[in-house]
Design an enzyme around this catalytic site. Structure first.
Site, PDB file in Angstrom:
ATOM      1  N   ASP A 409       0.840  -1.187   0.000  1.00 52.83           N
ATOM      2  CA  ASP A 409       0.000   0.000   0.000  1.00 52.83           C
ATOM      3  C   ASP A 409       0.885   1.251   0.000  1.00 52.83           C
ATOM      4  O   ASP A 409       1.844   1.344   0.777  1.00 52.83           O
ATOM      5  CB  ASP A 409      -0.907   0.010   1.234  1.00 52.83           C
ATOM      6  CG  ASP A 409      -1.950   1.110   1.164  1.00 52.83           C
ATOM      7  OD1 ASP A 409      -2.982   0.882   0.491  1.00 52.83           O
ATOM      8  OD2 ASP A 409      -1.714   2.182   1.757  1.00 52.83           O
ATOM      9  N   GLU A 452      -5.013   2.567  -3.876  1.00 51.11           N
ATOM     10  CA  GLU A 452      -3.547   2.597  -3.948  1.00 51.11           C
ATOM     11  C   GLU A 452      -2.932   1.318  -3.375  1.00 51.11           C
ATOM     12  O   GLU A 452      -1.751   1.284  -3.037  1.00 51.11           O
ATOM     13  CB  GLU A 452      -3.006   3.809  -3.196  1.00 51.11           C
ATOM     14  CG  GLU A 452      -3.251   3.805  -1.698  1.00 51.11           C
ATOM     15  CD  GLU A 452      -4.567   4.456  -1.303  1.00 51.11           C
ATOM     16  OE1 GLU A 452      -4.663   4.964  -0.175  1.00 51.11           O
ATOM     17  OE2 GLU A 452      -5.508   4.479  -2.122  1.00 51.11           O
TER      18      GLU A 452
END
Length: 539
Positions: A409, A452
């Site tokens: 992430d 993301e």
């Protein structure tokens, strides 16, 4: 050739009788010589061996030291030098005109050079013919056409050829013409057989290619397979496949094969290095794409359409369009024919067949890729990743294998989006996706899990190896600098099968929990799913 041993045996038999023939050289040829010539030439199956044997027989039986043979080249309708005796070997004889030779020998009889002064024989006065000192010319006729011309020098006793000699050569030419015709028929049938064998072989290859392509759904793997087969069929040194990108309006190289620089080739195929792209109509590939017609360029230096590029080292190319339902989707490029200097029409036909088959499979793979990949990053979507994870669990259970999952992430991505805008945010995501792809293996599955967050499936990889890969990814991303894009870091969590769990959802949750544990410890870290089962993702 296969006839060499037979020819050697023929010479061995003839040489055993050479002593008996020495007296005949003084007395002239007789009927027994004619029979011996005919029996010696009859078993020969190849034209080149026939020409060589005929001259050697004449040398051994008449003592003539100099002779040459010209034969008809059917395509050019000229007579070309084929074989020689004595010092004439290696001389560069010009071709002889078809009409002129056939006019000289309309009756099929041998001619003395002295009798040719008024018969349009000016070619004999040019070099190197004028240096040879011919005495007689003997035609070999097949179906009323001169198939070959035998030119002989003087006899060993310096005497002119008698009428008896000319009669013998006339009779010999009749027999030799039949033998030569048999050689030509045999060679034609052999050529037809080779052509048929090659056609059957190529059809078998096309069938195998078609079968193989039905089992390959991954576009990159499919393109690589097609290109390797095309290079093999065309016997080319190297090649590439270019596909049209409607977003940029350009032809882009997707895969290359056959480069001497394998490191450069791998970087191109992985997307790390971008090759020159072409607009429709630009360069040879652009013209083939625009017109939908294949092009062969066998002299690159003399063709203005070829746009030279670094590392191309091209001498000849064959460029073939790939079309689906009348629409060109890309081109196959073959570079540098091996063994021969030029690509042929036969090569083009085979490559066209490969291109036609390939285009349909490539189009299906492109549609499949659009359905299972993220439109921004090109990575697999979450649903497809989960299906591959399910398959990998079944495989690992069956064969006792291990694998690992990497959850990653981006750190502080919301701040980047709010500060620089969504267009820069998209560029960051695209940059990270390329790094993940470049540093993963062909067997790895790389996906965009959401927002993301990214996920990787690493088959047959234990936790320690996955940790090392995660560290490489983390360092690479932290060190990456792109113009107009802020520096980014990433937090990574790792879980392994069966060590951490045999259940798919539990395995994903443990990798996700390890990733958030890395964030709690300061971000820009890699953590493994150890002793943190009590950790819960942060909101």
């Amino acid at each position: 050739m296969g006839s060499k041993n037979k020819r050697d045996g023929v010479f061995d038999n003839r040489l055993r009788g050479n002593e008996k023939k020495k007296d005949r050289k003084k007395q002239g040829a007789d009927q027994n010589d004619l029979i011996f010539f005919a029996n010696t030439l009859t078993p020969i199956l190849y034209s080149d061996t026939f020409y060589e044997t005929l001259l050697e027989l004449i040398k051994d039986n008449f003592g003539i030291a100099k002779g040459i043979i010209f034969s008809l080249h059917k395509r050019s309708k000229t007579y070309v030098f084929r074989h020689s005796l004595g010092r004439v070997k290696g001389l560069d004889f010009p071709r002889l005109e078809y009409d002129r030779i056939n006019k000289l020998f309309f009756d099929g009889k041998p001619l003395r050079i002295a009798a040719l002064k008024n018969k349009n024989s000016s070619f004999l006065e040019t070099k190197p013919f004028s240096d040879f000192q011919f005495e007689i010319l003997v035609p070999l006729k097949i179906n009323d056409n001169v198939a070959a011309v035998l030119m002989l020098g003087e006899k060993p006793d310096k005497k002119t050829f008698s009428d008896r000699d000319l009669l013998f050569f006339e009779q010999l030419a009749t027999h030799a013409s039949l033998n030569l015709h048999n050689c030509q028929i045999y060679e034609k049938r052999l050529s037809e057989k080779k052509s048929l064998d090659k056609t059957l072989h190529n059809l078998s290859l096309l069938y195998s290619i078609n079968r193989a392509m039905t089992f390959i759904s991954d576009l990159k793997s499919l393109l690589g397979y097609i290109l390797r087969q095309a290079i093999q069929i065309a016997k080319a040194e190297k090649g590439s496949i270019m596909l049209y990108d409607p977003d940029t309006g350009q032809l882009k190289v997707h895969v290359i094969e056959g480069l001497a620089d394998k490191e450069y080739q791998d970087k191109v195929n992985s997307g790390e290095i971008l090759c020159q792209a072409f607009k429709p109509g630009e360069g040879v590939a652009g013209q083939v794409f625009k017109t939908g017609k294949p092009i062969i360029v066998n002299k690159i230096d003399e063709d203005a359409r070829f746009l030279k590029a670094k590392k191309s080292y091209a001498q000849s190319i064959a460029c073939i369009p790939m079309s689906v339902y009348g629409e060109v989707i890309g081109v196959i490029n073959m570079t540098n024919k091996q063994g021969r200097p030029h690509f042929s029409k036969e090569d083009l036909e085979m490559l066209k067949a490969v291109a036609d088959q390939s285009a349909v499979s490539i189009n299906k793979a492109q549609l499949w890729e659009m359905a299972v990949t993220d439109s921004l990053t090109g990575l697999y979507i979450r649903r497809f990743f989960m299906s591959k994870l399910h398959e990998e669990i079944r495989r690992a259970e069956r064969y006792g294998k291990t694998f690992s999952i990497v959850m990653a992430d981006l750190d502080n991505f919301k701040v980047t989006n709010d500060t620089y805008g969504h267009s820069v945010g998209d560029q960051v995501l695209l940059t990270i996706a390329k790094i993940l792809q470049m540093h993963s293996r062909n067997v790895d599955i790389v996906g965009r899990y959401g927002g993301e967050e990214f996920v990787l499936l690493l088959p047959e990889t234990n936790k320690e190896s996955a940790f090392k890969m995660g560290e490489r990814l983390r360092k690479t991303i932290a060190e990456t600098k792109s113009p107009g894009v802020p520096s980014m870091t990433i937090s990574i969590g790792i879980a392994s099968f069966p060590e951490d769990s045999r259940d798919m959802d539990t395995l994903i949750n443990k990798a996700d929990a390890a990733m958030y544990h890395a964030k709690r410890l300061g971000k820009n870290r890699v953590e493994m799913a150890e002793n943190n089962d009590s950790e819960f993702p942060l909101n």
